[in-house]
Every structure is written in structure tokens, then in C-alpha cells.
Design a protein around this motif. Sequence first.
Motif, PDB file in Angstrom:
ATOM      1  N   LYS A   3      99.006  -6.676  33.214  1.00 23.36           N
ATOM      2  CA  LYS A   3      99.138  -8.134  33.200  1.00 23.36           C
ATOM      3  C   LYS A   3      98.169  -8.746  32.190  1.00 23.36           C
ATOM      4  O   LYS A   3      98.532  -9.671  31.450  1.00 23.36           O
ATOM      5  CB  LYS A   3      98.883  -8.687  34.602  1.00 23.36           C
ATOM      6  N   ALA A   4      96.941  -8.244  32.173  1.00 19.26           N
ATOM      7  CA  ALA A   4      95.973  -8.733  31.191  1.00 19.26           C
ATOM      8  C   ALA A   4      96.436  -8.385  29.772  1.00 19.26           C
ATOM      9  O   ALA A   4      96.238  -9.178  28.838  1.00 19.26           O
ATOM     10  CB  ALA A   4      94.596  -8.129  31.461  1.00 19.26           C
ATOM     11  N   LYS A  24      90.662 -10.580  25.243  1.00 18.44           N
ATOM     12  CA  LYS A  24      90.458  -9.179  24.894  1.00 18.44           C
ATOM     13  C   LYS A  24      89.237  -8.602  25.605  1.00 18.44           C
ATOM     14  O   LYS A  24      89.253  -7.446  26.043  1.00 18.44           O
ATOM     15  CB  LYS A  24      90.323  -9.034  23.370  1.00 18.44           C
ATOM     16  N   LEU A  25      88.194  -9.390  25.724  1.00 14.47           N
ATOM     17  CA  LEU A  25      87.008  -8.932  26.451  1.00 14.47           C
ATOM     18  C   LEU A  25      87.352  -8.663  27.917  1.00 14.47           C
ATOM     19  O   LEU A  25      86.899  -7.671  28.503  1.00 14.47           O
ATOM     20  CB  LEU A  25      85.897  -9.972  26.348  1.00 14.47           C
ATOM     21  N   GLY A  66      87.745  -0.665  31.461  1.00 13.59           N
ATOM     22  CA  GLY A  66      86.513   0.073  31.738  1.00 13.59           C
ATOM     23  C   GLY A  66      85.729   0.415  30.491  1.00 13.59           C
ATOM     24  O   GLY A  66      84.845   1.262  30.514  1.00 13.59           O
ATOM     25  N   ILE A  67      86.055  -0.248  29.364  1.00 12.94           N
ATOM     26  CA  ILE A  67      85.352  -0.027  28.101  1.00 12.94           C
ATOM     27  C   ILE A  67      84.296  -1.117  27.949  1.00 12.94           C
ATOM     28  O   ILE A  67      84.594  -2.298  28.092  1.00 12.94           O
ATOM     29  CB  ILE A  67      86.323  -0.061  26.910  1.00 12.94           C
ATOM     30  N   GLN A  68      83.077  -0.725  27.651  1.00 13.69           N
ATOM     31  CA  GLN A  68      81.979  -1.674  27.603  1.00 13.69           C
ATOM     32  C   GLN A  68      81.680  -2.178  26.199  1.00 13.69           C
ATOM     33  O   GLN A  68      81.459  -3.354  25.984  1.00 13.69           O
ATOM     34  CB  GLN A  68      80.714  -1.031  28.202  1.00 13.69           C
ATOM     35  N   GLU A  69      81.682  -1.287  25.216  1.00  8.24           N
ATOM     36  CA  GLU A  69      81.293  -1.703  23.874  1.00  8.24           C
ATOM     37  C   GLU A  69      81.880  -0.742  22.847  1.00  8.24           C
ATOM     38  O   GLU A  69      82.375   0.327  23.187  1.00  8.24           O
ATOM     39  CB  GLU A  69      79.769  -1.736  23.737  1.00  8.24           C
ATOM     40  N   PHE A 125      90.800  -5.374  17.551  1.00 12.64           N
ATOM     41  CA  PHE A 125      92.033  -4.597  17.680  1.00 12.64           C
ATOM     42  C   PHE A 125      93.197  -5.555  17.900  1.00 12.64           C
ATOM     43  O   PHE A 125      93.025  -6.692  18.311  1.00 12.64           O
ATOM     44  CB  PHE A 125      91.938  -3.592  18.838  1.00 12.64           C
ATOM     45  N   GLU A 126      94.386  -5.062  17.628  1.00 11.69           N
ATOM     46  CA  GLU A 126      95.618  -5.799  17.870  1.00 11.69           C
ATOM     47  C   GLU A 126      96.445  -5.051  18.909  1.00 11.69           C
ATOM     48  O   GLU A 126      96.306  -3.837  19.085  1.00 11.69           O
ATOM     49  CB  GLU A 126      96.417  -5.962  16.574  1.00 11.69           C
TER      50      GLU A 126
END
Length: 431
Positions: free
Chosen positions: A139-140, A207-208, A215-218, A223-224
Motif C-alpha cells: 500500500k505504501a 519514500k522514507l 526495514g531499510i534504515q539508510e 530511487f524510482e
Amino acid sequence: MIKLLLIFTLFQPGDTILTEEKAIELALENNFAIRLEKYNLEIAKNNNTVGNAGMLPTVGLNANGSKTIQDTELEFVNGDSQNRDGAKTTVYNAGASLGWTLFDGFRMFATKDRLEEISQLNEMAFKSQVQNAMSDVLKAFYNTALEQERLALLESTLKLSEERVAISKEKYEVGKASKLEYLQAQVDYNSDQSALVRQKEIIAIQKLQLLQLIGIQEGYDSFELSYTHEKSEYLTDLANIETEAIQQNPFLKQLKSQQEVSLLTIKENESDRLPTLDFNLGYNYSNLSAEAGFLQSNVSSGLTYGLTATMTLFDGLNRTRTIQNAKILSEQSYTAYEQGEAQLRTAVKSGILTLQNAQTLAALEEKNLAVAEENVTIALERYRVGKSNPIEIREAQNNAVDAQIRYIEALNTAKIAEIELLRLTGNLLKE
């Protein structure tokens, strides 16, 4: 369609394209909610053993040694006496024991069944959490895709406004238009630029939030999204989707499993009304040596065994209270299942209605979109040759933007409804 194949083409830092398959792969590896639920599943599996149910014996070893130093004055009945200062006494003991409950009113069997059911319940909870996490990510993903579509639309609108500025400037310089018309074109162009800047901020935040769910922090700054709005093959038969949801929904299965756990808990508590029979086996070794006293040395070893039967005749009615509470909890679990089923049926019906309406709107807006785009083209040419005014072209431009927004929003609404129906029916994750 979300038909997951774990091919591990993971999204790496610096990648510029993120597909829904890559987003799901990353979420399955990194999503915090999934990882936390997995610990509960592992604990439940570890607890599901015959030993934890009380079916196996317990074996123990013990050993001890002691030494005492005493001053003694002994007088015996025959008149003899013994006086020793600093007399030492040394004692060594060692033993092994085995205890095995042979019968406990069938409690151990009910406990093993309950542990098995709890393990299955946690499996259902884990699958439910996986589907919920996938649903949140997708959904995000598509909400971010919607904002990406808005950005592309605003960029296209900005180009059109830029072209309008150039035309109005040219007309103003040759005396075919007033300076007011030229300035208005610049104002509209600046307004479109501001909208573009705000939209870029919205996408950055979306996107953040998407990366957080994955679960990705940095390390993933730019990105597209690559996506399609294809219909899922698992939602072709909407007439039977409610029945499918009742049969496959992981959360509903979890509630059903909870019912079984509550019934087995009642059996466990009722077994306490019966006697228990324990088998005991032991081996002991003892070695005593003394410098004073009747015995100077005593060494013994031997085997002991026997059966112990126990039965509680009265415990202040606590056992009856425990059984009554277990029955109440069982009734509660049945009510929770009925509530869950009712909520699921309502959610499925609402999801189907939303999906069908969104698909209808998307089809209508697609037809309207072609008309609106043609209207902009005509209005721009009329403005170029001086047959229309700035208000007419701006209105045509706004109408085209509104039509495009309604179209992409309808597509996005249909996709979100589809994802929700896939989650409700348990079809979101297909290996």
C-alpha cells in the motif's frame, strides 16, 4: 498480482529502480514486525516437546562430603570410657534418582496437544503478520507511486505553462497581447513551479515511510518505483471471495486455533481431579569414617524403588474455580471468533464494493482523459493564433490536470482495494 518468487535480486544501495517484488523481498528479510513475530514462533516450537508436557522422567545426581573435628568424652554402660581431642569424622554420600509420573489423570496428553496447538497458533500469527506487513509495504509502495504519477503530471503541466509564457511573451513583444496577459502567464508558471516543489517534498517523505516499512534504515537516498496496475489472478471470482476469505484468512485461523487451545486447557484442569501415580528409583552410596564413637567405619550402598500415589481431596475449591475460569475463556474465544468472522465478512464486502467502483471510475476517467487532453491541445493552438484568451487555456489546462488526477487516483484506489482483498483472503503471499 503478487505472486512471490524469492529470487533474491535484492535492492542494493545506489539502485535507482525499486519494483514491488524487490520491496517484498526486502520486507521479508528486514521488516521489524515480521522479525519480532518470528521469535514468538521459534519459542512456541521449542516449547512443543514431550518433556515440556511432563511425559519423560527426571534424573538427578547428588553428592556431598563433610569433615568434622570434635573433642569427645564418652562413657559406656560397661564402665569403659573414651576421650579424644580433635577427633575427625569424615562422611561421603553420593546418589542417583529417577522420578517418572506414570499417570496424572491424562494431563500430560492434554498438555502435549495444547503445546502442539499453540505452535500452530503461532504459525498462523506469523503468517498473519507476514501478510499484514506485505500489505502495508505494498500500500505504501502504490501510494508512493501515485505521488510519483502526480509529480510527472506536474512536470508535464509546468512544460505547458512554460510554453504558454513563451507564446505570451512573443505576442506581447509584437504588440498582439498586453503585458498583463504576459505577467499572468508568468504567475501561473511560478504557481506550477511551487506545486512541483511541494510535490517533491511529499514524495521524499512517502519514500522514507516506505523504506521504514521495508526495514531499510539508510543508504538508499534516491530511487524510482517500477510498477503496473495489472489485476490479480486470485480475484477473478468475486462472487466466491467471501467464502474463500473465511476458509483462508490467517487471522481467522488464528482465532480458530485459540478455540482449540482453550478447550485443551479445560481438559488439563479437569485432569487434576484424578489421582497421580509416580515411579521412584534411586541408588545411594555412603562412606563414614570416625576417630571416635561407636563406629569407626560405615560403608553402605543400595537401590531403592517404589510407587507413590497422591490425590487431593479438597483444595478450598480452587480447582473448581480454575475449571470454571477456563470454560469462561473458552466461551470468550468462541465469541472472539464470531466477532472476527463478522468483521471479515464486512471488510470483504466493503473491499469488493470499493474495487468495483474504482474500476468503473477508472474506465470512465480514461475516456474523459482523452477528451481533456485533446481540449488542451486545441486551446493551446487557439491561444497561439490569438483565437482564445489566457483564462480559456488555463481552464483547459486545469481540467486536463483534474481529469488525469481522477484517473490515476481511481487506478490507485482499485489497486489498494485489491491488495486488501488479497490480504483478507490469504492470497497475498503465494510461493
